[in-house]
Design a protein around this motif. Sequence first.
Motif, PDB file in Angstrom:
ATOM      1  N   GLU A  50       0.817  -1.226   0.000  1.00 59.56           N
ATOM      2  CA  GLU A  50       0.000   0.000   0.000  1.00 59.56           C
ATOM      3  C   GLU A  50       0.847   1.271   0.000  1.00 59.56           C
ATOM      4  OE1 GLU A  50      -2.588  -0.382   3.378  1.00 59.56           O
ATOM      5  OE2 GLU A  50      -4.019  -1.649   2.283  1.00 59.56           O
ATOM      6  N   ASN A  51       2.124   1.137   0.293  1.00 62.20           N
ATOM      7  CA  ASN A  51       3.017   2.314   0.343  1.00 62.20           C
ATOM      8  C   ASN A  51       4.219   2.107  -0.576  1.00 62.20           C
ATOM      9  OD1 ASN A  51       1.832   3.959   2.747  1.00 62.20           O
ATOM     10  ND2 ASN A  51       1.924   1.850   3.485  1.00 62.20           N
ATOM     11  N   PRO A  52       3.984   2.044  -1.897  1.00 60.95           N
ATOM     12  CA  PRO A  52       5.100   1.740  -2.805  1.00 60.95           C
ATOM     13  C   PRO A  52       6.169   2.836  -2.789  1.00 60.95           C
ATOM     14  CG  PRO A  52       3.146   2.422  -4.045  1.00 60.95           C
ATOM     15  CD  PRO A  52       2.720   2.278  -2.609  1.00 60.95           C
ATOM     16  N   PHE A  56      15.954   3.147  -3.555  1.00 58.60           N
ATOM     17  CA  PHE A  56      16.678   3.873  -2.507  1.00 58.60           C
ATOM     18  C   PHE A  56      15.803   4.841  -1.701  1.00 58.60           C
ATOM     19  CE2 PHE A  56      20.203   2.988  -5.633  1.00 58.60           C
ATOM     20  CZ  PHE A  56      20.780   1.979  -4.880  1.00 58.60           C
ATOM     21  N   GLN A  57      14.478   4.818  -1.963  1.00 56.65           N
ATOM     22  CA  GLN A  57      13.560   5.667  -1.184  1.00 56.65           C
ATOM     23  C   GLN A  57      12.690   4.806  -0.281  1.00 56.65           C
ATOM     24  OE1 GLN A  57      13.826   9.057  -1.510  1.00 56.65           O
ATOM     25  NE2 GLN A  57      15.515   8.424  -2.834  1.00 56.65           N
ATOM     26  N   GLU A  58      13.063   3.542  -0.050  1.00 60.29           N
ATOM     27  CA  GLU A  58      12.175   2.592   0.627  1.00 60.29           C
ATOM     28  C   GLU A  58      12.250   2.754   2.148  1.00 60.29           C
ATOM     29  OE1 GLU A  58      14.959   1.754  -1.042  1.00 60.29           O
ATOM     30  OE2 GLU A  58      14.579   0.292  -2.624  1.00 60.29           O
ATOM     31  N   PHE A  59      12.030   3.974   2.642  1.00 57.89           N
ATOM     32  CA  PHE A  59      12.209   4.236   4.072  1.00 57.89           C
ATOM     33  C   PHE A  59      11.121   3.581   4.922  1.00 57.89           C
ATOM     34  CE2 PHE A  59      14.483   7.680   1.917  1.00 57.89           C
ATOM     35  CZ  PHE A  59      15.739   7.501   2.477  1.00 57.89           C
ATOM     36  N   HIS A  60       9.880   3.616   4.423  1.00 59.54           N
ATOM     37  CA  HIS A  60       8.788   3.017   5.188  1.00 59.54           C
ATOM     38  C   HIS A  60       8.962   1.495   5.259  1.00 59.54           C
ATOM     39  CE1 HIS A  60       4.880   2.729   7.055  1.00 59.54           C
ATOM     40  NE2 HIS A  60       4.526   1.821   6.159  1.00 59.54           N
ATOM     41  N   ALA A  61       9.230   0.881   4.112  1.00 57.99           N
ATOM     42  CA  ALA A  61       9.432  -0.580   4.083  1.00 57.99           C
ATOM     43  C   ALA A  61      10.587  -0.962   5.013  1.00 57.99           C
ATOM     44  CB  ALA A  61       9.721  -1.040   2.660  1.00 57.99           C
ATOM     45  N   HIS A  62      11.662  -0.199   4.955  1.00 58.62           N
ATOM     46  CA  HIS A  62      12.837  -0.454   5.806  1.00 58.62           C
ATOM     47  C   HIS A  62      12.434  -0.415   7.280  1.00 58.62           C
ATOM     48  CE1 HIS A  62      16.414   0.943   8.087  1.00 58.62           C
ATOM     49  NE2 HIS A  62      17.062   0.101   7.304  1.00 58.62           N
ATOM     50  N   LYS A  63      11.608   0.555   7.630  1.00 57.39           N
ATOM     51  CA  LYS A  63      11.207   0.685   9.042  1.00 57.39           C
ATOM     52  C   LYS A  63      10.316  -0.483   9.483  1.00 57.39           C
ATOM     53  CE  LYS A  63       8.733   3.544  12.382  1.00 57.39           C
ATOM     54  NZ  LYS A  63       9.341   2.723  13.426  1.00 57.39           N
ATOM     55  N   GLU A 104      13.617  -8.112  -1.161  1.00 63.06           N
ATOM     56  CA  GLU A 104      13.531  -6.851  -1.921  1.00 63.06           C
ATOM     57  C   GLU A 104      12.228  -6.175  -1.535  1.00 63.06           C
ATOM     58  OE1 GLU A 104      13.684  -7.955  -6.054  1.00 63.06           O
ATOM     59  OE2 GLU A 104      15.743  -8.683  -5.932  1.00 63.06           O
ATOM     60  N   TYR A 105      12.144  -4.843  -1.731  1.00 59.96           N
ATOM     61  CA  TYR A 105      10.892  -4.150  -1.384  1.00 59.96           C
ATOM     62  C   TYR A 105      10.710  -2.854  -2.172  1.00 59.96           C
ATOM     63  CZ  TYR A 105      14.711  -3.319   1.926  1.00 59.96           C
ATOM     64  OH  TYR A 105      15.948  -3.150   2.478  1.00 59.96           O
ATOM     65  N   ASP A 106      11.466  -2.675  -3.261  1.00 63.10           N
ATOM     66  CA  ASP A 106      11.278  -1.449  -4.054  1.00 63.10           C
ATOM     67  C   ASP A 106      10.154  -1.639  -5.075  1.00 63.10           C
ATOM     68  OD1 ASP A 106      13.038  -3.322  -5.355  1.00 63.10           O
ATOM     69  OD2 ASP A 106      13.583  -1.772  -6.809  1.00 63.10           O
ATOM     70  N   HIS A 117       7.509  -6.903  -5.388  1.00 62.80           N
ATOM     71  CA  HIS A 117       8.616  -7.049  -4.441  1.00 62.80           C
ATOM     72  C   HIS A 117       8.136  -7.053  -2.987  1.00 62.80           C
ATOM     73  CE1 HIS A 117      11.885  -5.764  -7.592  1.00 62.80           C
ATOM     74  NE2 HIS A 117      11.113  -6.753  -7.983  1.00 62.80           N
ATOM     75  N   ASN A 118       6.893  -6.584  -2.746  1.00 62.74           N
ATOM     76  CA  ASN A 118       6.300  -6.725  -1.414  1.00 62.74           C
ATOM     77  C   ASN A 118       6.234  -8.206  -1.016  1.00 62.74           C
ATOM     78  OD1 ASN A 118       4.316  -6.630  -3.645  1.00 62.74           O
ATOM     79  ND2 ASN A 118       2.821  -7.180  -2.086  1.00 62.74           N
ATOM     80  N   LEU A 119       6.012  -9.071  -2.022  1.00 63.51           N
ATOM     81  CA  LEU A 119       5.933 -10.520  -1.766  1.00 63.51           C
ATOM     82  C   LEU A 119       7.316 -11.117  -1.530  1.00 63.51           C
ATOM     83  CD1 LEU A 119       3.349 -11.154  -4.598  1.00 63.51           C
ATOM     84  CD2 LEU A 119       2.865 -11.296  -2.139  1.00 63.51           C
ATOM     85  N   ILE A 120       8.319 -10.587  -2.257  1.00 65.88           N
ATOM     86  CA  ILE A 120       9.704 -11.051  -2.032  1.00 65.88           C
ATOM     87  C   ILE A 120      10.114 -10.723  -0.597  1.00 65.88           C
ATOM     88  CG2 ILE A 120      12.116 -10.832  -2.738  1.00 65.88           C
ATOM     89  CD1 ILE A 120      11.169  -9.973  -5.496  1.00 65.88           C
ATOM     90  N   ALA A 121       9.695  -9.525  -0.151  1.00 66.24           N
ATOM     91  CA  ALA A 121      10.049  -9.085   1.205  1.00 66.24           C
ATOM     92  C   ALA A 121       9.548 -10.090   2.240  1.00 66.24           C
ATOM     93  CB  ALA A 121       9.465  -7.698   1.477  1.00 66.24           C
ATOM     94  N   VAL A 122       8.246 -10.452   2.156  1.00 61.69           N
ATOM     95  CA  VAL A 122       7.717 -11.325   3.216  1.00 61.69           C
ATOM     96  C   VAL A 122       8.114 -12.793   3.026  1.00 61.69           C
ATOM     97  CG1 VAL A 122       5.854  -9.815   3.970  1.00 61.69           C
ATOM     98  CG2 VAL A 122       5.426 -11.433   2.107  1.00 61.69           C
ATOM     99  N   ALA A 123       8.370 -13.208   1.781  1.00 65.82           N
ATOM    100  CA  ALA A 123       8.873 -14.576   1.578  1.00 65.82           C
ATOM    101  C   ALA A 123      10.237 -14.710   2.262  1.00 65.82           C
ATOM    102  CB  ALA A 123       8.990 -14.907   0.097  1.00 65.82           C
ATOM    103  N   GLY A 124      11.070 -13.678   2.142  1.00 66.73           N
ATOM    104  CA  GLY A 124      12.393 -13.680   2.783  1.00 66.73           C
ATOM    105  C   GLY A 124      12.270 -13.694   4.299  1.00 66.73           C
TER     106      GLY A 124
END
Length: 431
Positions: A50-52, A56-63, A104-106, A117-124
């Motif tokens: 919901e917050n793409p 290098f701007q993936e601050f929300h995903a990183h948090k 990944e999450y970009d 890449h939201n799915l790659i993030a949670v699979a990892g």
Amino acid sequence: MTALLKYSWLCLASGMLVQANCQDSFARPVFAAIDKNDDGLRALNREIWENPETAFQEFHAHKVLTDYLEEQGFNVTRNAHGLETSFRAEYSNGGGRTVSFNSEYDALPGIGHACGHNLIAVAGVGAAIGVKEALENHNLKGRVVLLGTPAEEGGGGKIKMLEAGAYDDVDCSLMTHPGNSWYSNYAPSLASWRANVTWTGYGAHAALSPWQGRNALDGFVSAYTMTALYRQQMRPDERIHHVIVDGSGMIPNQIPDYIRAVWGARASTLESRSRLVDQVYDIVEASAKATNTSVDLVPFQDYWNLVPNQALSYQYYHNHMTYFDPTKNNATAGFQNDHPDKEIESGGAAASSDQGNVSWKVPAIQTGFPIGGSAPNHNSGFTELAGTDFAHRQAMISGKTLAMTGIEVLRNETFAKLIWEEWRELVGSQQ
Ligand SMILES: [Zn+2]
Ligand SMILES: [Zn+2]
């Protein structure tokens, strides 16, 4: 090469018969640990979808990812390996080998998570939770590392992380990617190169004194046309593509004096890609000469072809068929379920990734899972598919399969040696 690989697979297959029970004893608690956290993983997935955020701007995903991993008991390093939006989450019980996963999450500019890449993030994250369970409560020795790898879509986050040493102390790198079918990644991806190409001309009134102008748009169009002609002589595994990203022309009665394009070239080896890139240089230089404009070409991406690892791919495939055989699952039975060997016959994945660069450092795979529908990656329809509950369930199946593949690297010394033997042989043959 073929002889060694066939021999290796025979060893692996016969070893599996005696190891099957041992693997099973890990599977139940590992899958239960991932399932127990499914609500949290689904929420994490939704939050990123919901917050793409682009490269290098993936601050929300990183948090949200690092907060979640810390709650799960991982030792988390934020802003790791010199990048603000990368992270490293580790769990170790001392000694043994190290298995690493990538999240990944970009997103893509303008169309959100059209590569999922939201799915790659949670699979990892799921895979890391699964291996941690085995390390923490089931007498497995070793360490699990989850790397948060930003900017896969063009920014090459993993290349920067490689340079900073992120993969120096791991025994393998495993990840998975959503698409339209299951695959085990026993087919290499393409080496990819990109450059900013800028034509500069001279503006003039297009009716009053066109002879005073030098047309930057003509520079681009002639290069575009020469590339289209050259494409007839390209090999099936080669690609050249391009897009205008900036141009000064706003009205037809002004000769355009500036165009910036991005040029991409791909091929299955670094050597063949290099020939293709030479051709791109020749084409853009010829276009500038022919239109009296000047051209500037600045490369910015260097993704290497993925070095396949048969042992890892076969192990992933074996785990997938053992625990999640799609032909026995009504929800996923309609999807293609080819054997890894067929991936080679069909020509493999024509896409590229900075996971290719990782595969030249350590044995690596990037497997794939289908998320329903027919929309291809990088289509806005894929963005919608990537946000569904079904896609999440598929990502979790892949995460669990990755976890069991990683556990095999940690628990089976023969297998761990085999993946490195194969890696040394293939990397050696390509240098
Ligand atoms: Zn993509
Ligand atoms: Zn992608």
